[in-house]
Design a protein around this motif. Sequence first.
Motif, PDB file in Angstrom:
ATOM      1  N   TYR A 216       0.788  -1.231   0.000  1.00  0.00           N
ATOM      2  CA  TYR A 216       0.000   0.000   0.000  1.00  0.00           C
ATOM      3  C   TYR A 216       0.822   1.285   0.000  1.00  0.00           C
ATOM      4  N   ILE A 217       2.095   1.193   0.326  1.00  0.00           N
ATOM      5  CA  ILE A 217       2.951   2.380   0.265  1.00  0.00           C
ATOM      6  C   ILE A 217       3.819   2.330  -0.990  1.00  0.00           C
ATOM      7  N   GLN A 218       4.466   1.188  -1.197  1.00  0.00           N
ATOM      8  CA  GLN A 218       5.289   1.048  -2.399  1.00  0.00           C
ATOM      9  C   GLN A 218       4.481   0.631  -3.627  1.00  0.00           C
ATOM     10  N   LYS A 219       3.215   0.233  -3.415  1.00  0.00           N
ATOM     11  CA  LYS A 219       2.310  -0.139  -4.513  1.00  0.00           C
ATOM     12  C   LYS A 219       2.857  -1.301  -5.352  1.00  0.00           C
ATOM     13  N   MET A 220       3.461  -2.255  -4.697  1.00  0.00           N
ATOM     14  CA  MET A 220       3.981  -3.418  -5.405  1.00  0.00           C
ATOM     15  C   MET A 220       2.861  -4.418  -5.669  1.00  0.00           C
ATOM     16  N   LYS A 221       3.036  -5.241  -6.677  1.00  0.00           N
ATOM     17  CA  LYS A 221       2.031  -6.240  -7.018  1.00  0.00           C
ATOM     18  C   LYS A 221       2.017  -7.343  -5.962  1.00  0.00           C
ATOM     19  N   PRO A 222       0.817  -7.838  -5.623  1.00  0.00           N
ATOM     20  CA  PRO A 222       0.708  -8.868  -4.578  1.00  0.00           C
ATOM     21  C   PRO A 222       1.605 -10.081  -4.810  1.00  0.00           C
ATOM     22  N   LYS A 223       1.683 -10.546  -6.038  1.00  0.00           N
ATOM     23  CA  LYS A 223       2.508 -11.723  -6.323  1.00  0.00           C
ATOM     24  C   LYS A 223       3.979 -11.462  -6.007  1.00  0.00           C
ATOM     25  N   VAL A 224       4.419 -10.255  -6.308  1.00  0.00           N
ATOM     26  CA  VAL A 224       5.813  -9.889  -6.032  1.00  0.00           C
ATOM     27  C   VAL A 224       6.050  -9.832  -4.525  1.00  0.00           C
ATOM     28  N   VAL A 225       5.082  -9.252  -3.805  1.00  0.00           N
ATOM     29  CA  VAL A 225       5.211  -9.151  -2.347  1.00  0.00           C
ATOM     30  C   VAL A 225       5.200 -10.540  -1.717  1.00  0.00           C
ATOM     31  N   GLN A 226       4.336 -11.398  -2.205  1.00  0.00           N
ATOM     32  CA  GLN A 226       4.293 -12.771  -1.694  1.00  0.00           C
ATOM     33  C   GLN A 226       5.650 -13.450  -1.853  1.00  0.00           C
ATOM     34  N   ARG A 227       6.237 -13.265  -3.008  1.00  0.00           N
ATOM     35  CA  ARG A 227       7.526 -13.901  -3.272  1.00  0.00           C
ATOM     36  C   ARG A 227       8.622 -13.315  -2.378  1.00  0.00           C
ATOM     37  N   GLN A 228       8.608 -11.998  -2.218  1.00  0.00           N
ATOM     38  CA  GLN A 228       9.653 -11.352  -1.423  1.00  0.00           C
ATOM     39  C   GLN A 228       9.536 -11.661   0.067  1.00  0.00           C
ATOM     40  N   ASN A 230       8.128 -14.465   1.263  1.00  0.00           N
ATOM     41  CA  ASN A 230       8.085 -15.921   1.446  1.00  0.00           C
ATOM     42  C   ASN A 230       6.748 -16.418   1.992  1.00  0.00           C
ATOM     43  N   VAL A 231       5.665 -15.829   1.498  1.00  0.00           N
ATOM     44  CA  VAL A 231       4.323 -16.297   1.858  1.00  0.00           C
ATOM     45  C   VAL A 231       3.687 -16.829   0.581  1.00  0.00           C
ATOM     46  N   THR A 232       3.757 -18.115   0.391  1.00  0.00           N
ATOM     47  CA  THR A 232       3.304 -18.706  -0.870  1.00  0.00           C
ATOM     48  C   THR A 232       1.802 -18.955  -0.903  1.00  0.00           C
ATOM     49  N   ASP A 233       1.203 -19.167   0.262  1.00  0.00           N
ATOM     50  CA  ASP A 233      -0.225 -19.453   0.323  1.00  0.00           C
ATOM     51  C   ASP A 233      -1.028 -18.153   0.261  1.00  0.00           C
ATOM     52  N   SER A 234      -1.934 -18.043  -0.707  1.00  0.00           N
ATOM     53  CA  SER A 234      -2.689 -16.803  -0.912  1.00  0.00           C
ATOM     54  C   SER A 234      -3.608 -16.474   0.263  1.00  0.00           C
ATOM     55  N   GLN A 236      -3.176 -17.321   3.371  1.00  0.00           N
ATOM     56  CA  GLN A 236      -2.321 -16.887   4.475  1.00  0.00           C
ATOM     57  C   GLN A 236      -1.853 -15.450   4.252  1.00  0.00           C
ATOM     58  N   PHE A 237      -1.568 -15.135   3.011  1.00  0.00           N
ATOM     59  CA  PHE A 237      -1.145 -13.784   2.652  1.00  0.00           C
ATOM     60  C   PHE A 237      -2.248 -12.771   2.979  1.00  0.00           C
ATOM     61  N   THR A 238      -3.486 -13.133   2.667  1.00  0.00           N
ATOM     62  CA  THR A 238      -4.626 -12.265   2.972  1.00  0.00           C
ATOM     63  C   THR A 238      -4.782 -12.079   4.477  1.00  0.00           C
ATOM     64  N   LYS A 239      -4.587 -13.147   5.235  1.00  0.00           N
ATOM     65  CA  LYS A 239      -4.673 -13.053   6.698  1.00  0.00           C
ATOM     66  C   LYS A 239      -3.605 -12.115   7.247  1.00  0.00           C
ATOM     67  N   HIS A 240      -2.410 -12.183   6.677  1.00  0.00           N
ATOM     68  CA  HIS A 240      -1.331 -11.302   7.125  1.00  0.00           C
ATOM     69  C   HIS A 240      -1.699  -9.835   6.880  1.00  0.00           C
ATOM     70  N   LYS A 241      -2.283  -9.553   5.724  1.00  0.00           N
ATOM     71  CA  LYS A 241      -2.713  -8.179   5.425  1.00  0.00           C
ATOM     72  C   LYS A 241      -3.754  -7.710   6.434  1.00  0.00           C
ATOM     73  N   ASN A 242      -4.716  -8.576   6.727  1.00  0.00           N
ATOM     74  CA  ASN A 242      -5.787  -8.215   7.651  1.00  0.00           C
ATOM     75  C   ASN A 242      -5.258  -7.987   9.065  1.00  0.00           C
ATOM     76  N   LYS A 243      -4.286  -8.797   9.463  1.00  0.00           N
ATOM     77  CA  LYS A 243      -3.691  -8.605  10.788  1.00  0.00           C
ATOM     78  C   LYS A 243      -2.970  -7.270  10.872  1.00  0.00           C
ATOM     79  N   ALA A 244      -2.302  -6.901   9.789  1.00  0.00           N
ATOM     80  CA  ALA A 244      -1.623  -5.603   9.765  1.00  0.00           C
ATOM     81  C   ALA A 244      -2.634  -4.469   9.928  1.00  0.00           C
ATOM     82  N   ARG A 245      -3.777  -4.586   9.259  1.00  0.00           N
ATOM     83  CA  ARG A 245      -4.811  -3.549   9.364  1.00  0.00           C
ATOM     84  C   ARG A 245      -5.305  -3.407  10.809  1.00  0.00           C
ATOM     85  N   ILE A 246      -5.509  -4.540  11.462  1.00  0.00           N
ATOM     86  CA  ILE A 246      -5.988  -4.514  12.849  1.00  0.00           C
ATOM     87  C   ILE A 246      -4.957  -3.854  13.757  1.00  0.00           C
TER      88      ILE A 246
END
Length: 264
Positions: A216-228, A230-234, A236-246
Amino acid sequence: MGSHYEKKDNYTDEQLYELWWNYLKLSDDYKEFCEIMRSISDKEAEDVDEQIEKKYIKRHPHSKINFDYKYYYDHQRNWQFMGDVHKKSFSDWWNTFSIPNKKPSIINLKDTDVETAFPFYKLRLNVHKRRKKYPPHPKEVINYLVSSDRYLFVAIPITQDLKNSEINKTITHMRKDARKKNMGTFQRMECQFSRPLGTIRYGELKKYCDIYYKLYIQKMKPKVVQRQTNVTDSSQFTKHKNKARIIIKNVEKGIFPGNEYWGK
């Protein structure tokens, strides 16, 4: 540092507070608040609450949401706590910061500067003054004062022959009852804008922050962020985003990281 959090990783106090700082930087609302505070001149600062309201309404002239004083009160406390996280460096702030361990002390309501001990009381009075244009009724003043959950308000008569043991017993029972009903609230208030609260899994907290920053700050593509990250499961990646929001919402209220996000 206190006993209201559980440490799960190895990290320093400086690293933990820097992560708190970085989460606060991710808050869009606090970013706007910092911009508003920067725009207030020294002359306008004499009535900072009114200026914040005016400048907020000017930014959102068509908003149907009423100006939320309690919400902006939290932002003001964050401003007093960490300041302008977008213009200052964390290292400069850290070099002048000391981890507070001081607990609330007994306050004599007859002290001349007593209102400084109850900042929310002062805010409520200012709001009353601007909105109603007449002095508050004594009953309103008392209600504004006792709206603080941090303190127990007791009037002790000085003319009656009361033993100290009787006073202590009465107050002890009242405090126990209040703490039993609101223990979670008390812990939050003791840690707000000062010390961590909750379970600290530093590595996980940092990963959530990194993911949110890249998306949301660097505006990188989700797939790139997942790779960087090391969160391969989509999912799980969504859960991580939601936890950050909370956690971002928690730090807006002066709580880091809080307990709510672990079960999300």
